[in-house]
Design an enzyme around this catalytic site. Structure first.
Site, PDB file in Angstrom:
ATOM      1  NE  ARG A  57     -27.560 -37.497 -12.004  1.00 20.00           N
ATOM      2  CZ  ARG A  57     -27.787 -35.763 -12.633  1.00 20.00           C
ATOM      3  NH1 ARG A  57     -29.145 -35.099 -11.871  1.00 20.00           N
ATOM      4  NH2 ARG A  57     -27.137 -35.332 -13.235  1.00 20.00           N
ATOM      5  CG  HIS A 102     -19.515 -43.864 -19.672  1.00 17.11           C
ATOM      6  ND1 HIS A 102     -18.629 -43.361 -18.774  1.00 17.11           N
ATOM      7  CD2 HIS A 102     -20.769 -43.976 -19.394  1.00 17.11           C
ATOM      8  CE1 HIS A 102     -19.435 -42.409 -18.032  1.00 17.11           C
ATOM      9  NE2 HIS A 102     -20.814 -43.264 -17.766  1.00 17.11           N
ATOM     10  CG  ASN A 161     -31.646 -37.330 -15.484  1.00 14.93           C
ATOM     11  OD1 ASN A 161     -32.519 -38.241 -15.985  1.00 14.93           O
ATOM     12  ND2 ASN A 161     -30.615 -36.916 -16.488  1.00 14.93           N
ATOM     13  CG  ASP A 162     -30.313 -32.433 -12.166  1.00 12.31           C
ATOM     14  OD1 ASP A 162     -29.755 -32.151 -10.800  1.00 12.31           O
ATOM     15  OD2 ASP A 162     -30.117 -31.727 -12.595  1.00 12.31           O
ATOM     16  NE  ARG A 219     -28.577 -28.158 -20.207  1.00 10.92           N
ATOM     17  CZ  ARG A 219     -28.508 -29.842 -18.941  1.00 10.92           C
ATOM     18  NH1 ARG A 219     -29.964 -29.900 -19.273  1.00 10.92           N
ATOM     19  NH2 ARG A 219     -27.227 -30.603 -19.579  1.00 10.92           N
ATOM     20  NE  ARG A 225     -27.243 -33.103 -21.134  1.00  8.50           N
ATOM     21  CZ  ARG A 225     -27.841 -34.158 -21.997  1.00  8.50           C
ATOM     22  NH1 ARG A 225     -27.789 -35.436 -23.063  1.00  8.50           N
ATOM     23  NH2 ARG A 225     -28.585 -35.542 -20.854  1.00  8.50           N
ATOM     24  CB  CYS A 251     -34.898 -33.046 -21.655  1.00  7.75           C
ATOM     25  SG  CYS A 251     -34.936 -32.055 -20.812  1.00  7.75           S
ATOM     26  CD  GLU A 268     -32.683 -29.283 -14.471  1.00  4.95           C
ATOM     27  OE1 GLU A 268     -31.451 -29.844 -14.665  1.00  4.95           O
ATOM     28  OE2 GLU A 268     -33.057 -27.973 -15.072  1.00  4.95           O
TER      29      GLU A 268
END
Length: 813
Positions: A709, A436, A698-699, A576, A540, A746, A675
């Site tokens: 995940r 990270h 991702n989802d 979002r 976000r 996205c 998603e």
């Protein structure tokens, strides 16, 4: 064949260390799929040398299945113990066990590869017993007869010649990949080597492939028969001709002080300066008032949350700070500390430190490198709380004149706090490119080299130089020696300024693809501007909520969001709504604990259960958008009825602002994240109440493949290039086209150059990704034509797995 139907392998050794290391080596070659059990060592902790028949029996029973179990033994009494174990087993299980005299390490690897490819027990045993052939071929002692299995009677339905790109030819790892790849095809494939010593091997045997003795640059012929011969040969061609990363060429004109791993591109030259940390000394006394001590700890946690929340809103890499905020709210972490205070009467700092150490150990024990790297995030937030509790000073960064920061294991929050006007670059003795901290440094545009374990942080020098794109480091280079470095950096910057800032990529045949950015902070937005993003494809908003016990007010949200989008206020912005639930359990949302929160009350479901929180946020969005090109997106939508209910809340927010005579954007486009597979299957039915679609891969991937995940054991399933996921994306693109609705992606797939090409081929011309990913995706797409992308996507949809789908694009690019 399922994993449970594959031959199991029991490793019997006198040494627990040897058996564990062999298992680890196997899993590096085969992945987590192999069914392996170790029965090694004796004593209470298996630390003494010896073998235990009872442990061997239990290991065999744990793997028993209808296809049988292979037992490999290292030497001597291990054989006797294994025979004794078999005599103790029930007759039906014993009949399915085969003891193998193969070499322990080589045999275990060969057997595991064959078993993972679905070979029967006798074949697995044969592969193990011939495991030394490749080594004998190279060092001598080859027995009479052929060293590889041949398939001379093969009548080929498809052939291709391929030049091996791996410098070491078909050594163990690529050979194992060949065996795994061909498992998905109904075909029999041979690899043929011509020349002075012609030979061939059946490609379902790792041992046979290694024994071919190939080298990089050799040309081999792939010959296959069977219903899927053409597809198998094509996929294998792509695998073997795929470029292999090797250590980059070093510029010999500049003496290097050492090298690490490239983490963030760019050249940095300057005065070195150490990162100064003060390590808090944690007291070990016990306390009499657990309630007061727990309150003291909780206040410290709250203080750190506020600081991390500010950093998430302001700094590049805001997503990483959001993850740390979620970690501080983790009930498992807080619960461990609270129990230590209330039950053991430990002081708050000691209880917190022990809880942190326990959770760090959990992450450090994962096999998946990505999850192991998260241990640093845990220790990072733990240290910040301890500094608050113990009144210790903050970490000190480079100050005064610009310098290069020397550090031993940079923490994510430390990376986020760096000012790139003062920190020219970073050399980190620990860490990795996927840590990270590295992600934050790339987002901030600070050149960095990590994993430089041989670099002496205490070395006395006036100047240091680094190349974050290659991992090279130089100590006290002479001025004349720096000229090549400066030319290298100038060339990189020229390329960035002329190519990397294009926000709309034109493919070779003129098709246009818009590149947007995902942001969570002002720093992210600034990085997006500098990288040439078309707009904000995903803003976000969770960072406004995660550090709070009560939700932010309407005014607070408007002010915070306006600060974030300021660098991109001239570009379109898609914001979002709060995506609460799952790993973001916010106290004011009153979300009950769930057995599986990822399938529970999250996203729009949670918002509709908290209408006051939802409407307040929508009012803030409308006010924010008064002078912006703003669109609103809803997370985790499942049914049309939910979307209609959300529109009603949006209408109420509008009426409230009208009654208050507050300037705001109206009407406003309202779109949805796709998603959930159910929505992908029914995209057209959502086109009425939805103005646009954005696929959250991702989802969508974790739901389509039933693989959470964040589960390290399921990492192989976390690939959006899987044909099933691509098929869902194609259905969304088709539905959007039929109903004239814009569609974008996205999720992380948009930032993967290979998957991005496949998505474009499926008809998606808007991709939104983290700012650091823009350059690579732009470069990858600029070499494509629309026709090639469509052909690759069509081919990928017919494949059986993600790797074959990726190969489809590489073949046609």
């Amino acid at each position: 064949m399922s994993a449970a139907e594959e031959v199991g392998i029991v490793l019997v050794s006198h040494s627990r260390i040897l058996a564990a290391a062999t298992e680890q080596l196997i899993r590096q070659v085969t992945g987590p799929r192999a069914r392996i059990a170790c029965a090694a060592g004796v004593g209470t902790d298996h630390g003494e040398l010896g073998t235990d028949a009872t442990a061997i029996m239990e290991a065999i029973e744990s793997l028993d299945s209808s296809v049988g179990t292979l037992v490999l033994m290292d030497m001597g009494s291990a054989v006797l113990s294994a025979e004794t174990a078999c005599s103790l087993l029930p007759d039906d299980i014993c009949a399915r066990v085969v003891l193998c005299a193969a070499p322990f390490v080589e045999g275990a690897i060969a057997a595991a590869v064959a078993a993972s490819a679905g070979a029967p027990l006798e074949r697995v045993k044969a592969e193990a017993e011939t495991a030394l052939e490749g080594k004998r071929e190279q060092v001598g002692g080859v027995p009479d007869g052929p060293s590889v299995r041949t398939d001379s009677e093969l009548v080929a339905d498809a052939t291709l010649d391929v030049q091996l790109r791996d410098p070491n030819g078909l050594h163990m790892r690529p050979a194992a990949r060949v065996v795994a790849l061909l498992r998905g095809f109904d075909a029999r494939v041979s690899v043929i080597v011509s020349g002075d010593r012609p030979r061939q091997a059946v490609a379902d045997s790792m041992t046979a492939l290694v024994a071919l003795g190939t080298r990089g640059g050799d040309t081999v012929r792939l010959a296959a028969s069977g219903p899927e011969a053409g597809q198998a040969v094509a996929a294998l061609y792509e695998l073997l001709s795929e470029p292999v990363e090797v250590e980059p060429r070093r510029q010999q004109s500049i003496p290097r002080a050492g090298a690490g791993l490239p983490a963030s591109p760019g050249i940095a030259i300057g005065r070195p300066e150490r990162l100064l940390r003060s390590v808090p000394k944690v007291p070990e006394h016990h306390i009499d008032d657990p309630e007061r001590e727990w309150s003291r700890l909780y206040r410290a946690v709250d203080e750190v949350q506020v600081e991390l929340g500010r950093m998430a809103r302001e700094r590049a890499g805001g997503d990483i700070m959001l993850a740390q905020l979620a970690l501080l709210r983790d009930p498992e972490l807080l619960g461990r500390a609270e129990r230590a205070i209330r039950e053991q009467h430990l002081n708050g700092a000691l209880a917190w430190q022990r809880a942190i150490d326990e959770v760090v150990a959990i992450y450090a024990g994962f096999e998946e490198p990505y999850l192991r790297a998260r241990a640093r995030d845990v220790s990072d937030v733990g240290d910040r709380v301890l500094r608050v509790m113990l009144g210790d000073g903050p970490v000190q960064f480079a100050s005064g004149s610009p310098s290069i920061l020397l550090v031993d294991d940079l923490a994510p929050s430390e990376a986020a706090a760096l000012d790139r006007r003062r920190v020219l670059g970073v050399i980190d003795r620990a860490g990795g490119p996927t840590s990270h901290a590295s992600i934050v440094l790339r987002a901030a545009g600070i050149p960095a080299v990590v994993g430089a374990s041989d670099f002496d942080l205490d070395v006395s020098m006036e100047k240091v130089a680094l190349d974050g794109g290659t991992g090279e480091i130089w100590c006290d280079p002479e001025e004349a020696m720096l000229a090549p470095l400066r030319r290298r950096e100038a060339a990189r910057r020229d390329e960035v300024s002329t190519v990397d800032r294009v926000s709309v990529v034109k493919l070779k045949d003129g098709k246009k693809v818009e590149l947007w950015a995902n942001v969570a902070s002002r720093g992210d937005a600034q990085a997006a501007v500098e990288a040439g993003a078309y707009g904000i494809g995903l803003l976000r908003t969770e960072m406004l909520y995660l550090d709070r016990d009560i939700p932010p007010s309407e005014d607070e949200q408007v002010e915070a969001l306006a600060e974030i989008v300021e660098p991109m206020k001239e570009q379109p912005v898609i914001v979002r709504a709060l995506d609460a639930g799952a790993d973001k359990m916010l106290p004011f949302m009153h979300l009950a604990p769930e057995q599986n929160p990822y399938l529970g009350v999250r996203g729009l479901r949670a918002l509709l259960n908290a209408p006051d929180v939802f409407e307040t946020q929508l009012r803030a969005f409308l006010r924010l958008g008064y002078q912006l090109d703003l669109r609103i997106m809803l997370p985790m939508v499942t049914e049309v009825a939910e979307l209609c209910a959300a529109r009603e809340v949006l209408e109420r927010a509008h009426r409230n602002l009208v009654e208050r005579a507050v300037d705001h954007l109206w009407p406003v486009p309202l779109g949805i994240m796709i998603e959930v597979p159910a929505v992908a299957l029914m995209t057209e039915t959502f086109a009425g109440p939805a103005d646009f679609f954005s696929i959250g891969t991702n989802d969508l991937t974790q739901y389509a493949l039933a693989a959470e995940r964040n589960n390290g054991e399921l990492g192989g399933f976390n690939d959006s290039a899987h044909p099933a996921v691509l098929q869902l994306c194609r259905m969304v693109a088709d539905g959007a086209s039929k109903t004239n609705r814009p569609v974008s992606v996205c999720g992380e797939a948009a930032g993967d150059p290979v998957v991005a090409g496949l998505l474009v081929g499926l008809g998606i011309n808007r991709l939104s990704m983290t700012p650091p990913a823009l350059a690579a995706v732009r470069a990858g797409l600029s070499g494509l034509s629309g026709m090639a992308a469509r052909s690759a996507a069509a081919s990928a949809l017919e494949m059986t797995g993600a790797q074959q789908a990726r190969a489809a694009l590489r073949r046609l690019a």
